[in-house]
Design a protein around this motif. Structure first.
Motif, PDB file in Angstrom:
ATOM      1  N   LYS A  22     -31.113   0.469  -6.431  1.00 54.57           N
ATOM      2  CA  LYS A  22     -31.221   0.224  -7.865  1.00 54.57           C
ATOM      3  C   LYS A  22     -30.620  -1.129  -8.216  1.00 54.57           C
ATOM      4  CE  LYS A  22     -28.916   1.724 -12.103  1.00 54.57           C
ATOM      5  NZ  LYS A  22     -27.995   2.711 -12.656  1.00 54.57           N
ATOM      6  N   GLY A  57     -29.737  11.247 -17.068  1.00 52.85           N
ATOM      7  CA  GLY A  57     -31.107  10.748 -17.116  1.00 52.85           C
ATOM      8  C   GLY A  57     -32.091  11.684 -17.792  1.00 52.85           C
ATOM      9  N   ASP A  58     -32.324  12.844 -17.140  1.00 51.79           N
ATOM     10  CA  ASP A  58     -33.371  13.682 -17.730  1.00 51.79           C
ATOM     11  C   ASP A  58     -32.754  14.669 -18.697  1.00 51.79           C
ATOM     12  OD1 ASP A  58     -32.031  15.023 -15.766  1.00 51.79           O
ATOM     13  OD2 ASP A  58     -33.761  15.324 -14.520  1.00 51.79           O
ATOM     14  N   PRO A 103     -36.772   0.241 -12.497  1.00 50.21           N
ATOM     15  CA  PRO A 103     -36.248   0.947 -13.674  1.00 50.21           C
ATOM     16  C   PRO A 103     -37.008   2.244 -13.946  1.00 50.21           C
ATOM     17  CG  PRO A 103     -36.595  -1.380 -14.157  1.00 50.21           C
ATOM     18  CD  PRO A 103     -37.214  -1.125 -12.830  1.00 50.21           C
ATOM     19  N   ASN A 154     -35.159   5.966 -13.784  1.00 45.83           N
ATOM     20  CA  ASN A 154     -34.956   6.718 -15.020  1.00 45.83           C
ATOM     21  C   ASN A 154     -36.051   7.710 -15.341  1.00 45.83           C
ATOM     22  OD1 ASN A 154     -32.446   5.646 -15.794  1.00 45.83           O
ATOM     23  ND2 ASN A 154     -33.435   3.717 -16.234  1.00 45.83           N
ATOM     24  N   ASP A 155     -37.191   7.568 -14.676  1.00 49.52           N
ATOM     25  CA  ASP A 155     -38.263   8.523 -14.928  1.00 49.52           C
ATOM     26  C   ASP A 155     -38.975   8.835 -13.611  1.00 49.52           C
ATOM     27  OD1 ASP A 155     -41.411   8.470 -16.742  1.00 49.52           O
ATOM     28  OD2 ASP A 155     -40.085  10.136 -16.197  1.00 49.52           O
ATOM     29  N   VAL A 189     -27.688   6.890 -12.386  1.00 45.26           N
ATOM     30  CA  VAL A 189     -28.568   7.018 -13.547  1.00 45.26           C
ATOM     31  C   VAL A 189     -28.257   5.926 -14.563  1.00 45.26           C
ATOM     32  CG1 VAL A 189     -28.778   9.495 -13.284  1.00 45.26           C
ATOM     33  CG2 VAL A 189     -26.982   8.574 -14.705  1.00 45.26           C
ATOM     34  N   GLY A 190     -29.171   5.724 -15.471  1.00 43.34           N
ATOM     35  CA  GLY A 190     -28.907   4.799 -16.563  1.00 43.34           C
ATOM     36  C   GLY A 190     -29.341   3.381 -16.269  1.00 43.34           C
ATOM     37  N   GLU A 191     -28.945   2.506 -17.153  1.00 43.02           N
ATOM     38  CA  GLU A 191     -29.323   1.107 -17.045  1.00 43.02           C
ATOM     39  C   GLU A 191     -28.560   0.405 -15.937  1.00 43.02           C
ATOM     40  OE1 GLU A 191     -32.227   1.528 -19.223  1.00 43.02           O
ATOM     41  OE2 GLU A 191     -31.776  -0.514 -18.648  1.00 43.02           O
TER      42      GLU A 191
END
Lengths: 304, 335, 350
Positions: B192, C349-350, B215, B219-220, C279-281
């Motif tokens: 990441k 995240g989810d 990204p 995140n998805d 997770v995250g930015e």
């Protein structure tokens, strides 16, 4: 993150060959200093090498036969006693090393060269070169070495050193080749070899620059073993009378001692023992020294 | 490795993520031309590398370099740093004298942040730390001005505190020299960070199961395996990690590579498993939108209306990639 | 009374099951004497789980081995105390035990699962034989008892006893072997288990399985855990308290949430900033420049100061003691008050 240039602060020229040799010699002696056994081994080897080369010069001849003095026990005049003809054993010992050692070195060198070249080639190239070389190796390996030497000695007069050396070498390379091949096969997979391939450094450079130097101590050890095997082969040939009994080397001394009944006399013990001891001590010295020298070849073991 | 298709643009970063046995290292070596695929092709600028002539292959070799995982095995212990770096320079005629070689090596050491460079020149690998050795490996890869570096777990054996600075060095190389990276790792967090502006391909048992810009993937995530991975990674945050929903897999057993399950190789463990579909038909890597590819029937059906089967030939993202593997296979028994 | 002794008796906490004071371990090598563990003190309470976090060379594995007196040749415990409190309340000095007593101490009272344990199994023996051998080596139990315990423990680590006990190690996957080792460590019902790098070299999903297994074991059984790792997120998962080690010393100890949200030592801070959440930015991560010091002649003062952004002149002179910086939270930094973590809050995240 630019570094400001420092004018001529440090010696930037890479060490030249002379400097590298000097370092190697320094490390050599430092390592020997670390290990008492190694140092003793080195002294032993030095002693025998000097003996081999200088012996026949120091002692121009072994003396004339004197039948009144056969099989005398060790005394001041004859420190190792006398032989079946009354000649001084010590003088013969001093003269007798050269032939054996020279042939052993020749045989070991030849055998090592053959096995390294073809063993490394077989391992690195793989495919059919490997198959052919291995087939040849296996065939020669299955031939009983000593009996073949015996048979050959009937056809070939083994009076020249290089002839004897070649013969011995031709029969002893298979074992070493297999070992070299196995080592190279394993080193071939090392990551720095893979990187060298990716950098397209070329097969010669990879084999001789990357792989073989990492086997240097292994090669030296193999050379040593080659020498010991050659010495035993020679002594056996002489002892059995299959090689011409001209000259005086340790093997011939053993043959004559045996054939002339030296074992039946208590006083002539040293006549038989001297060559045996000399050979054993030489082997021991070589092995001990080469073991403690691994650090010369592998900087990692140097403990700087 | 089974039917892997990937492509990389010049100067791009592609992360190959997977666990052990996923085939990621094999893929890396195939891209670097160190292994030949059993079937399929590897194309460099459109040309199959195994059909190239000698000169072209040489050029390709120099363009793609590799940095290994183990700092202790990737440098030859008997050579000094200078020898290691000067060898390719001299071999390819890039320097004409020893002095020039020294200058270029010093330059390279500075590029990888080994300063002061003079103090590293004549050191042996065992005198350097793990992080320093990795930098030497990277410098070695740079000697031939490559266009792509395959970094095979290059930061996994290095301490955490050094890892980031190593990654920063690599990122700088990408920014300043335009070098592309195929970054192989099992650590999604590193992937990441390093490939945030690039893409990630997730591999499972020899196949690529998801291929997306970073990204989006983080995140998805779409493929159930990717979602399981992301949920399984422990977070350095006690509350977050205990709150994080864990994906329950149907089975804890990892299939061996000798007995890959039929159909979708993930089906024995997949929470979205549908009998009759997932254990029968192998899903292809199909696009579910403009930028993302997923190899899952259920997800593909949800997103595009049809299950994951190729229409005609495999569809890649770009039509003229710098390097790509096309349905590459390795080590599979012929069936 | 040191800060340590005060904190362990003040709020009516139960007495510690393991109490280490001023432990000093040295390796005697040709190159010099390496001070691998320097003046380490900590307590382990019943049922508690402590994470010993540090990078390579910090001395954490040496410390683990020292607790069981399993140090290799060339290493010696030169100073300090290790006190262990048995279930019946008796307190013994581990360093004074003789050969027979230490053999019973190991595995019965305190077990250790080493790094790379999945490779520690004998490849030519079945699992059942190894379980039996291990049990018999440290305690007198009947075959049936060992059988019953093995089956129970294997089930607790999510393995099928019938399948596993008859298998050879190579027939099991890495994750399964690790779980077997965990079950084996609990065979004699010890009070303390030391895990050295329990999840290194394992895949992510297998790691997760091991973490869950360890969690459920702690809920079902009653033992304290000391696990040694370089993996900070693992501590967040499994630890009640975290101790960070650097250059042979413990430089910060505290409750897990305190350590992660309010670290008070620059090294701990550096470690946390080097490992972002998945997770995250995109997070800003940073590394710690420099390398750990040579432990043969460690420089005076704080071992971390050459790499420390908060270092000042005093740090080079004076070795910082463990200051009390919060409730049951200590840090070996003169300027701990300045150390602050700016946390970026992350949602799941989810």
């Amino acid at each position: 993150m630019a570094q400001t240039a420092r004018p001529g602060k440090l010696e930037l020229a890479p060490p030249g060959l002379g400097q590298r040799l000097a370092t190697a010699v320094k490390v050599f002696f430092r390592l020997l200093g670390h290990s008492k056994a190694g140092f003793l081994g080195f002294l032993g080897v030095l002693f025998f090498v000097v003996l081999a080369l200088a012996g026949p010069i120091i002692v121009p001849d072994a003396g004339r036969p004197d039948m009144t003095k056969i099989y005398q026990p060790p005394s001041l005049e004859h420190p190792l006693g006398t032989d079946y003809e009354g000649r001084d054993v010590l003088k013969q010992m001093l003269r007798g090393g050269r032939a054996i050692i020279v042939v052993a070195v020749l045989a070991a060198t030849l055998s090592t060269l053959i096995s390294i070249t073809f063993g490394a080639l077989a391992a690195y190239a793989g495919g059919w070169p490997d198959s052919i070389i291995m087939m040849l190796t296996d065939v020669v390996l299955t031939i009983p070495q000593f009996p073949l030497l015996v048979v050959l000695s009937a056809f070939v007069k083994l009076d020249r050193p290089w002839l004897l050396a070649t013969l011995i070498a031709l029969l002893s390379w298979p074992t070493l080749l297999r070992a070299v091949r196995a080592q190279v096969l394993s080193l071939k997979e090392r990551e720095y070899v893979e990187a060298a391939r990716a950098l397209d450094l070329g097969i010669p450079r990879i084999l001789f620059g990357e792989i073989l130097p990492n086997m240097a101590s292994y090669i030296v050890m193999s050379f040593t073993i080659g020498m010991t095997a050659a010495i035993y082969a020679q002594v056996a040939l002489y002892f059995l009378g299959l090689a011409p009994l001209a000259g005086e080397n340790w093997g011939i001394m053993l043959n004559l001692a045996w054939v002339r009944g030296a074992i039946f006399y208590k006083d002539s013990l040293m006549y038989i023992l001297a060559p045996v001891l000399a050979i054993s001590l030489l082997q021991l010295a070589m092995v001990t020294m080469s073991r403690s020298l691994e650090g010369v070849f592998n900087p990692r073991l140097r403990e700087s | 490795m089974d039917d892997v298709s990937l492509s990389l643009e010049a100067g791009e970063v592609l992360c190959l993520v997977g666990e052990s046995g996923s085939g990621k290292t094999t893929t890396g070596k195939i891209v670097a031309g160190l292994l030949k695929p059993t079937s399929g092709s590897v194309r460099f600028r459109g040309q199959d590398i195994w059909q190239m002539d000698k000169a072209q292959f040489k050029a390709y070799r120099r363009a793609v370099q590799i940095v290994h995982q183990d700092p202790y095995a990737s440098l030859n212990p008997i050579h000094t740093v200078f020898t290691i770096l000067a060898a390719p320079l001299q071999r390819h005629g890039m320097v004409r004298s020893r002095a020039e070689a020294v200058r270029r090596v010093v330059e390279l050491l500075e590029t990888v942040d080994l300063t002061p460079p003079e103090s590293f020149l004549f050191k042996y690998p065992h005198q350097l730390s793990g992080g320093q050795r990795q930098r030497v490996s990277i410098a070695r890869a740079l000697t031939v001005n490559p266009e792509l570096i395959v970094a095979d777990e290059a930061t996994s054996m290095v301490d955490v505190s050094i890892r980031v600075s190593l990654l920063n060095t690599l990122q700088r190389l990408r920014d300043e020299l335009g070098v592309g990276f195929l970054f192989i790792t099992h650590d999604l967090a590193i992937a990441k960070y390093f490939a945030w502006h690039g893409r990630i391909a997730v591999m499972y048992l020899g196949r690529v199961v998801e291929f997306s810009p970073t990204p989006a993937l983080i995140n998805d995530p779409q493929h159930p395996y990717t979602r399981a991975l992301l949920a399984a990674i422990p977070e350095p945050d006690p509350d977050l990690t205990r709150r994080k929903g864990k994906l329950q897999l149907r089975s804890l057993d990892i299939p061996s590579l000798l007995h890959i399950p039929p159909g979708c190789s993930f089906h024995p463990r997949c929470p979205l498993f549908e009998a009759g579909l997932c254990d029968v038909q192998r899903p292809d890597l199909v696009p579910i939108d403009e930028k993302r590819l997923v190899a899952c029937h259920v997800v593909a059906r949800e997103r595009t209306g049809t299950i994951a089967k190729h229409m005609a030939s495999p569809v890649g993202i770009s039509s003229n990639p710098m390097i790509g593997a096309d349905r590459g296979e390795y080590g599979k028994e012929s069936s | 009374m040191t800060a340590w002794q005060r904190s362990s008796t003040s709020n009516g906490n139960p007495a510690p099951v393991l109490s280490v004071r001023n432990l000093e371990v040295r390796y005697f090598t040709r190159a010099g004497t390496v001070q691998a563990v320097r003046d380490v003190s900590f307590d382990l309470r019943p049922g508690e789980s402590i994470a010993l976090i540090g990078e390579s060379g910090c001395g954490k594995t040496t410390l683990g081995l020292a607790l069981l007196r399993l140090l290799p040749k060339g290493a010696r415990i030169v100073d300090g105390e290790i006190r262990y409190r048995r279930r019946d309340g008796q307190v013994i000095d581990v360093l004074q035990l003789d050969q027979e007593e230490i053999r019973r101490f190991r595995w019965q009272e305190c077990a250790m699962v080493f790094q790379g344990a999945l490779n520690a199994l004998n490849p030519v023996l079945r699992i059942w034989d190894q379980m039996l051998d291990t049990a018999r080596a440290h305690a007198a139990l009947s075959r049936d008892e060992v059988r019953e315990r093995s089956e129970r423990l294997l089930r607790m680590v999510q393995l099928e006893p019938e399948r596993v006990l008859n298998a050879y190690p190579h027939e099991l996957s890495g994750g399964m072997r690790q779980r077997v080792m965990i079950a084996m460590s609990l065979l004699l019902d010890p009070q303390i288990i030391i895990y050295d790098e329990p999840t290194t070299a394992l895949d992510i999903l297998t790691q997760r399985a091991i973490i869950e297994v360890l969690r459920s074991l702690r809920e079902q059984l009653d033992f304290s855990m000391l696990f040694i790792s370089h993996d900070l997120p693992l501590a967040a998962e499994l630890a009640d308290r975290v101790a960070t080690m650097y250059a042979g010393k413990i430089i910060e100890v505290g409750d897990v949430r305190e350590i992660f949200y309010n670290p008070r030592h620059p090294y701990t801070l550096g470690l946390i900033k080097a490992v972002p959440p998945i997770v995250g930015e995109l997070y800003d991560i940073s590394s710690i420049p420099g390398t750990p010091p040579n432990l043969i002649e460690p420089p005076p003062g704080c071992s971390f100061h050459p790499r420390c952004p908060y270092a000042r002149e005093r740090c080079a002179r004076e070795m910082p003691p463990l200051y009390e910086v919060g409730a049951l939270h200590t840090s070996a930094c003169h300027y701990w008050q300045e150390v602050k973590l700016e946390r970026q809050v992350v949602e799941t995240g989810d």
